[in-house]
Motif scaffolding. Structure first.
Motif, mmCIF file in Angstrom:
data_model
loop_
_atom_site.group_PDB
_atom_site.id
_atom_site.type_symbol
_atom_site.label_atom_id
_atom_site.label_comp_id
_atom_site.label_asym_id
_atom_site.label_seq_id
_atom_site.Cartn_x
_atom_site.Cartn_y
_atom_site.Cartn_z
ATOM 1 N N SER A 89 81.575 -26.743 132.268
ATOM 2 C CA SER A 89 80.333 -27.512 132.231
ATOM 3 C C SER A 89 79.807 -27.419 130.805
ATOM 4 O O SER A 89 79.952 -26.397 130.150
ATOM 5 C CB SER A 89 79.312 -26.936 133.208
ATOM 6 O OG SER A 89 79.159 -25.548 132.987
ATOM 7 N N SER A 94 69.475 -30.276 127.618
ATOM 8 C CA SER A 94 69.201 -31.683 127.938
ATOM 9 C C SER A 94 67.906 -32.189 127.309
ATOM 10 O O SER A 94 67.718 -33.391 127.151
ATOM 11 C CB SER A 94 69.147 -31.875 129.454
ATOM 12 O OG SER A 94 68.132 -31.063 130.013
ATOM 13 N N ASN A 95 67.024 -31.256 126.937
ATOM 14 C CA ASN A 95 65.738 -31.665 126.340
ATOM 15 C C ASN A 95 65.819 -31.812 124.821
ATOM 16 O O ASN A 95 64.818 -32.061 124.159
ATOM 17 C CB ASN A 95 64.652 -30.640 126.681
ATOM 18 C CG ASN A 95 64.962 -29.250 126.132
ATOM 19 O OD1 ASN A 95 66.131 -28.874 126.023
ATOM 20 N ND2 ASN A 95 63.943 -28.493 125.792
ATOM 21 N N ASN A 97 68.075 -33.564 121.424
ATOM 22 C CA ASN A 97 69.111 -34.537 121.072
ATOM 23 C C ASN A 97 70.353 -33.807 120.549
ATOM 24 O O ASN A 97 70.357 -32.577 120.384
ATOM 25 C CB ASN A 97 68.587 -35.596 120.095
ATOM 26 C CG ASN A 97 68.246 -35.041 118.718
ATOM 27 O OD1 ASN A 97 68.759 -33.996 118.310
ATOM 28 N ND2 ASN A 97 67.397 -35.732 117.987
ATOM 29 N N ASN A 101 70.889 -29.894 119.270
ATOM 30 C CA ASN A 101 71.786 -28.996 119.997
ATOM 31 C C ASN A 101 72.710 -28.252 119.033
ATOM 32 O O ASN A 101 73.012 -27.073 119.233
ATOM 33 C CB ASN A 101 72.625 -29.787 121.014
ATOM 34 C CG ASN A 101 72.061 -29.752 122.418
ATOM 35 O OD1 ASN A 101 72.229 -28.775 123.147
ATOM 36 N ND2 ASN A 101 71.370 -30.818 122.796
ATOM 37 N N TYR A 137 70.519 -38.201 123.533
ATOM 38 C CA TYR A 137 70.312 -37.039 124.384
ATOM 39 C C TYR A 137 71.532 -36.884 125.303
ATOM 40 O O TYR A 137 72.176 -37.880 125.667
ATOM 41 C CB TYR A 137 69.022 -37.182 125.198
ATOM 42 C CG TYR A 137 67.803 -36.889 124.361
ATOM 43 C CD1 TYR A 137 67.188 -35.639 124.398
ATOM 44 C CD2 TYR A 137 67.292 -37.850 123.482
ATOM 45 C CE1 TYR A 137 66.087 -35.351 123.597
ATOM 46 C CE2 TYR A 137 66.194 -37.578 122.681
ATOM 47 C CZ TYR A 137 65.599 -36.330 122.740
ATOM 48 O OH TYR A 137 64.521 -36.048 121.944
ATOM 49 N N PRO A 138 71.861 -35.642 125.672
ATOM 50 C CA PRO A 138 73.092 -35.403 126.431
ATOM 51 C C PRO A 138 73.245 -36.279 127.674
ATOM 52 O O PRO A 138 74.346 -36.751 127.969
ATOM 53 C CB PRO A 138 72.984 -33.916 126.800
ATOM 54 C CG PRO A 138 72.217 -33.317 125.662
ATOM 55 C CD PRO A 138 71.212 -34.364 125.277
ATOM 56 N N ASP A 139 72.150 -36.500 128.394
ATOM 57 C CA ASP A 139 72.256 -37.256 129.650
ATOM 58 C C ASP A 139 72.694 -38.706 129.439
ATOM 59 O O ASP A 139 73.131 -39.365 130.389
ATOM 60 C CB ASP A 139 70.928 -37.235 130.407
ATOM 61 C CG ASP A 139 70.621 -35.853 130.975
ATOM 62 O OD1 ASP A 139 71.521 -35.002 130.966
ATOM 63 O OD2 ASP A 139 69.473 -35.627 131.416
ATOM 64 N N SER A 140 72.569 -39.195 128.207
ATOM 65 C CA SER A 140 72.969 -40.578 127.939
ATOM 66 C C SER A 140 74.440 -40.688 127.542
ATOM 67 O O SER A 140 74.950 -41.784 127.332
ATOM 68 C CB SER A 140 72.094 -41.173 126.819
ATOM 69 O OG SER A 140 72.428 -40.593 125.567
ATOM 70 N N SER A 142 78.679 -39.855 127.983
ATOM 71 C CA SER A 142 79.727 -39.642 128.983
ATOM 72 C C SER A 142 80.122 -38.170 128.986
ATOM 73 O O SER A 142 79.810 -37.407 128.059
ATOM 74 C CB SER A 142 80.955 -40.488 128.652
ATOM 75 O OG SER A 142 81.614 -39.971 127.501
ATOM 76 N N GLN A 146 79.970 -35.510 125.915
ATOM 77 C CA GLN A 146 79.229 -34.248 126.008
ATOM 78 C C GLN A 146 80.120 -33.055 125.679
ATOM 79 O O GLN A 146 79.692 -32.128 124.991
ATOM 80 C CB GLN A 146 78.638 -34.086 127.405
ATOM 81 C CG GLN A 146 77.479 -35.027 127.704
ATOM 82 C CD GLN A 146 76.810 -34.712 129.024
ATOM 83 O OE1 GLN A 146 76.286 -33.618 129.211
ATOM 84 N NE2 GLN A 146 76.829 -35.656 129.952
#
Length: 246
Positions: A89, A94-95, A97, A101, A137-140, A142, A146
């Protein structure tokens, strides 16, 4: 060749469940070691014992000549800075960019300036093919993107060795190749790597040595040609016949 990582009689048990039954091995500077074997064979536990994310029950772990199992937490943290780790994982914040990170640990742990940390981060993002994602941001992203960010983040600390714990197992099949390409490039650049993976093509092409683990021990070691074309151990033969037939 300089010894980078060495384990002697490494054992790990949880209560009465012995996960590692006595592993010996040496990883030299610049080597790529790929660890293969069935699920539940102790591969991930072995990897996590190398930087003492898991504390061995007995045995010794050496990194660049220093025995780790008796060190205090501060000394261990100093050693861990030199051991980059990439998990299944992605473990990105996630908060934050992508750029933040990558720069957080170099600034906080190594005391790098914002400018130096950003310069290095941007170079690494270019290296993993994600220069255009620095503000994302990570959630955006693939899964493959990531994981490439996670590799870049580990590299931002300038490690001497990279540990990969099944880095492609959580990815959709079409994203596996982009992560393996980054790892191949790292290997070609001389990075010392210990990789737990189910990707047999990667093991065959990139490894200097393949270690087959089963039942908490290394049942067989050898060059990719030795292991894939001329395995000696019956368990190795059985495992490969099943995996390669898929």
């Amino acid at each position: 060749m300089t010894e980078m990582v060495k384990v002697e009689s490494l054992k790990k048990a949880y209560d009465k469940n012995e996960v590692l039954t006595g592993i010996d091995g040496v990883v030299n500077s610049g080597q790529v070691i790929v660890v293969i074997g069935p699920s539940g064979g102790g591969k991930s536990t072995f990897l996590r014992c190398l930087n003492l994310l898991e504390t061995p029950t007995s045995g010794k772990v050496f990194f660049e000549g220093t025995e780790l199992t008796n060190l205090g937490e501060k000394q261990l943290d100093d050693i861990r800075e030199k051991m980059g780790m990439v998990f299944q994982s992605f473990n990105l914040f996630s908060n934050m960019n992508v750029l933040d990170n990558l720069t957080l640990a170099p600034k906080r742990v190594k005391g790098q300036s914002e400018a130096d940390a950003q310069k290095k981060a941007l170079e690494l993002l270019a290296q993993v093919g994600l220069a255009d994602k620095k503000d994302a941001y990570p959630d955006s992203l693939s899964g493959g993107q990531q994981q490439r960010v996670a590799i870049a983040r580990a590299l931002a600390m300038d490690p001497d060795v990279m540990l990969f714990d099944e880095p492609t197992s959580a990815l959709d099949p079409e994203m596996v190749g982009e992560v393996l390409k980054v790892m191949q490039d790292l290997a070609a650049g001389g990075m010392t790597m210990i990789v737990v993976t189910h990707e047999m093509g990667f093991a065959r092409e990139v490894a200097d040595e393949v270690w087959f683990m089963d039942g908490g021990n290394i049942a067989e070691k050898g060059t990719p040609e030795d292991i894939f074309d001329h395995p000696k151990n019956d368990r190795t033969k059985d495992f490969l016949s099943r995996v390669l037939a898929q």
